[in-house]
Structure formats: structure tokens, C-alpha cells
Design an enzyme around this catalytic site. Structure first.
Site, mmCIF file in Angstrom:
data_model
loop_
_atom_site.group_PDB
_atom_site.id
_atom_site.type_symbol
_atom_site.label_atom_id
_atom_site.label_comp_id
_atom_site.label_asym_id
_atom_site.label_seq_id
_atom_site.Cartn_x
_atom_site.Cartn_y
_atom_site.Cartn_z
ATOM 1 N N TYR A 198 0.829 -1.201 0.000
ATOM 2 C CA TYR A 198 0.000 0.000 0.000
ATOM 3 C C TYR A 198 0.871 1.261 0.000
ATOM 4 C CZ TYR A 198 -4.146 -2.825 1.194
ATOM 5 O OH TYR A 198 -5.183 -3.728 1.205
ATOM 6 N N SER B 90 -13.925 -4.281 0.004
ATOM 7 C CA SER B 90 -14.820 -3.584 -0.936
ATOM 8 C C SER B 90 -16.290 -3.796 -0.562
ATOM 9 C CB SER B 90 -14.573 -4.026 -2.378
ATOM 10 O OG SER B 90 -15.204 -3.140 -3.289
ATOM 11 N N PRO B 91 -16.651 -3.542 0.691
ATOM 12 C CA PRO B 91 -18.026 -3.804 1.129
ATOM 13 C C PRO B 91 -19.077 -2.934 0.447
ATOM 14 C CG PRO B 91 -16.845 -2.558 2.793
ATOM 15 C CD PRO B 91 -15.821 -2.983 1.780
ATOM 16 N N GLY C 150 -18.179 2.046 -3.921
ATOM 17 C CA GLY C 150 -19.097 3.156 -3.711
ATOM 18 C C GLY C 150 -20.450 2.978 -4.362
ATOM 19 N N LEU C 151 -20.652 1.909 -5.128
ATOM 20 C CA LEU C 151 -21.937 1.705 -5.798
ATOM 21 C C LEU C 151 -23.073 1.456 -4.813
ATOM 22 C CD1 LEU C 151 -20.810 -0.528 -8.816
ATOM 23 C CD2 LEU C 151 -21.423 1.901 -8.847
ATOM 24 N N LEU C 152 -22.728 0.977 -3.614
ATOM 25 C CA LEU C 152 -23.753 0.732 -2.594
ATOM 26 C C LEU C 152 -23.821 1.868 -1.575
ATOM 27 C CD1 LEU C 152 -23.002 -3.062 -2.065
ATOM 28 C CD2 LEU C 152 -25.125 -2.101 -3.009
ATOM 29 N N GLY C 153 -23.147 2.953 -1.856
ATOM 30 C CA GLY C 153 -23.109 4.084 -0.929
ATOM 31 C C GLY C 153 -24.042 5.219 -1.298
ATOM 32 N N GLY C 154 -25.105 4.915 -2.052
ATOM 33 C CA GLY C 154 -26.040 5.960 -2.460
ATOM 34 C C GLY C 154 -25.664 6.600 -3.781
#
Length: 323
Positions: free
Chosen positions: A53, A211-212, A216-220
Site C-alpha cells: 500500500y 470492498s463492502p 461506492g456503488l452501494l453508498g447511495g
């Protein structure tokens, strides 16, 4: 904060994991320090990083930031269950990557130096090394355990059969083997339900989803793009175009429940079998505070069933594709 054991171990970890991947390239060192301090204030004791990282700041830069935070003292290291990873190439020379006994020894010592600590609680294989025998890997791990440099070993991005292969090899050596698996897992990407989750349950591994929010697709994402606060490009734009109605339905259900979409997605993971805690890699304090709130969300059977209707999952193999 809620706590649970990491897999079959006696190690107690928070049900939220602070991912550090953005520390350095996206998040300044002072802001990274503030997020880590806030994690302890909230009772989060489980931090995840990796030797590669750092991206634009250079490989190893993120571990160095965490190490300088530990060096401030105040019990920071003792209060932290520290997880890091190895596998990716850290240089251009042979044996600068993967899971040979030589690289395990060198990579571990280098991580310890960057992290300014004398041991890692959870040392994870970032990927499967098909070119190194498991007997060699476990011999190197056993030596590191005996030296007191690591306490537990974990995997990342393994298939179910890789977990079985690793555990059976460890059993032959009377070694502990893997205690955790870190996989991509979220409401949209549920492939691990076929084989990885059953294997983890069978062998006593705690699952740590990465990647929960699926980038970001599940973050609104629908609300944010319509409000102009998020710009879509590439694969994300294509996915939203193809699944606009599905995502809109999900965000409407989150509003019905009274939760932010991202917090609902994290809470759903905490209700899944074998899941210890999802990793959230915040860029900002606001994102981190939101992620931790998900630990307190309780979903009933009706809500879980509704989420399965919106984002259908998988049965265990072979039932997923057979009778």
C-alpha cells in the site's frame, strides 16, 4: 462497539475493521492519524494494511504512516490488533514477492521495520502462490511464530479449495494454519457464498470482506450522481446504466428503513455467516464515522429477505448450480 472472536481463535476483534489503503495517497498523514485515534475512541481495535500500500507515495508508505502513529506511544500499539499482508512485488529483483520462505522472512522483517513494531498479530497472504508448496509456506510461518514475529496467519483472495488445500497441509504439520480469509464480498458481488464461506465455516476461518460498498456503488450512488456530488466514469458508469432500477430500489429501501445506503450495506455483511467484520478504507473522518455506525444496525428477517430479492445471492456449491 461489538466484538467477536476472529474465526476459531480466542482473539477478540471489533466488528468494524479500519482499512488503511488510502493513507498516504488519498489521506494526509495528519488526517490518517486522526482517523486512527478516532478508531480507538470508538472501540475499534482491528486495523488492516499491506506492504504494497502506498500507490503514488511508493510501496510501503502506508505501513510507515501506521508505524509513525504507533511511535507516538499512548498504548496505541498495544490496543491494536494489527493485520498486514505480503505477496506483491516490492522490488524488481527475483524473490521480491510471492510466498517463498525467503520472501516471507524478508517481507516480514521489512514490514516490522516500517510499522515500528516487533510483531504482527495477523500476517496475511495477499494472493495464492501457485508456485510455492504449502509445506514451504507453513515452515516459514512456523519459524516466524516461534520467533514471536507473528501470532496468526490469514489468507486473502483464496478460493474455497485453496483454503482446504492450505488447511490440510497445515494439519499434516500439526500447525494452526489459516484463521481468516479476506475476500471481496458485498450485496452486489456475492460469489464467495458458493465455496469460500462454506470452506471458511468448515475450517473455522473468520471472513473479512473487502470492498463492502463495491467501489461506492452501494453508498447511495444514484442519489449522489443526481445531486451532482459524484461523477461516474468507466465501469462504474456502465454498471449504473445497466442496473439503475436495481440501485434505485435499494436506495429507496434504505430510506424506508431509515439508514444511509452505505451503512445498510455494511450492516448486511455483519449478518452473514462466518463474517467477522468488513473492512472500510475511509478517505475522510466522515466516511469512517458512517462505517462504524453500521455495527449498531440490526436487520430482521424481513429486511434481509428484501435485500436478497433486490440483490440475489448464491447457494452453496453444488446446490448453486445443481439440484
Amino acid at each position: 462497539m461489538d466484538y467477536t472472536h476472529l474465526g476459531r481463535t480466542g482473539l477478540s476483534v471489533s466488528r468494524a475493521v479500519l482499512g488503511t489503503m488510502n493513507f498516504g495517497p488519498e489521506t494526509t498523514e495528519p488526517d490518517s492519524f486522526a482517523i486512527m485515534d478516532r478508531a480507538h475512541e470508538l472501540g475499534v481495535n482491528f486495523f488492516d494494511t499491506a506492504n504494497v500500500y502506498g500507490r503514488s507515495e511508493g510501496k510501503g508508505a502506508t505501513e510507515e504512516i501506521v508505524g509513525r502513529w504507533f511511535a507516538q506511544g499512548g498504548g496505541r500499539r498495544d490496543k491494536t490488533v494489527l493485520a498486514t499482508k505480503l505477496y506483491g512485488d516490492m522490488g524488481d529483483w527475483p524473490n521480491d514477492g510471492k510466498l517463498s520462505a525467503l520472501n516471507i522472512r524478508r517481507a516480514l522483517d521489512a514490514s516490522l521495520q516500517r510499522l515500528q513494531t516487533d510483531y504482527v498479530d495477523l500476517y496475511q497472504f495477499h494472493h495464492v502462490d501457485r508456485g510455492t508448496p504449502w509445506d514451504e509456506i507453513w515452515q516459514a510461518v512456523d519459524v516466524a511464530v516461534q520467533q514471536g514475529k507473528i501470532l496468526y496467519a490469514g489468507s486473502s483472495n483464496f478460493a474455497g479449495w485453496h483454503i482446504a488445500q492450505a488447511q490440510e497441509a497445515a494439519a499434516r504439520r500439526h500447525s494452526v494454519g489459516l484463521v481468516s480469509e479476506q475476500s471481496i464480498y458485498n450485496l452486489i458481488v456475492r460469489d464467495v457464498e458458493r465455496d469460500v464461506l462454506p470452506a471458511a465455516e468448515a475450517y473455522g476461518l473468520g471472513v473479512i470482506p473487502w470492498s463492502p460498498l463495491n467501489g461506492g456503488l452501494l453508498g447511495g450512488i444514484i442519489d449522489k450522481t443526481e445531486a451532482g456530488s459524484r461523477r461516474l466514469e468507466g465501469r462504474s458508469a456502465d454498471y449504473v446504466a445497466d442496473h439503475h432500477d436495481q440501485l434505485s430500489e435499494y436506495e429507496a429501501f434504505a430510506r424506508e428503513l431509515g439508514h444511509a445506503p452505505g451503512e445498510l450495506a455494511l450492516a448486511w455483511l455483519l449478518h452473514q455467516p462466518a463474517v467477522t467484520a468488513p473492512i472500510t478504507g475511509p478517505r475522510t473522518m466522515e466516511q469512517w464515522e458512517s462505517a462504524v455506525r453500521a455495527v449498531d444496525i440490526r436487520l430482521d428477517d424481513a429486511a434481509l429477505a428484501r435485500l436478497d430479492e433486490i440483490f440475489p445471492g448464491h447457494k452453496t456449491s453444488p446446490e448453486d448450480y445443481a439440484w
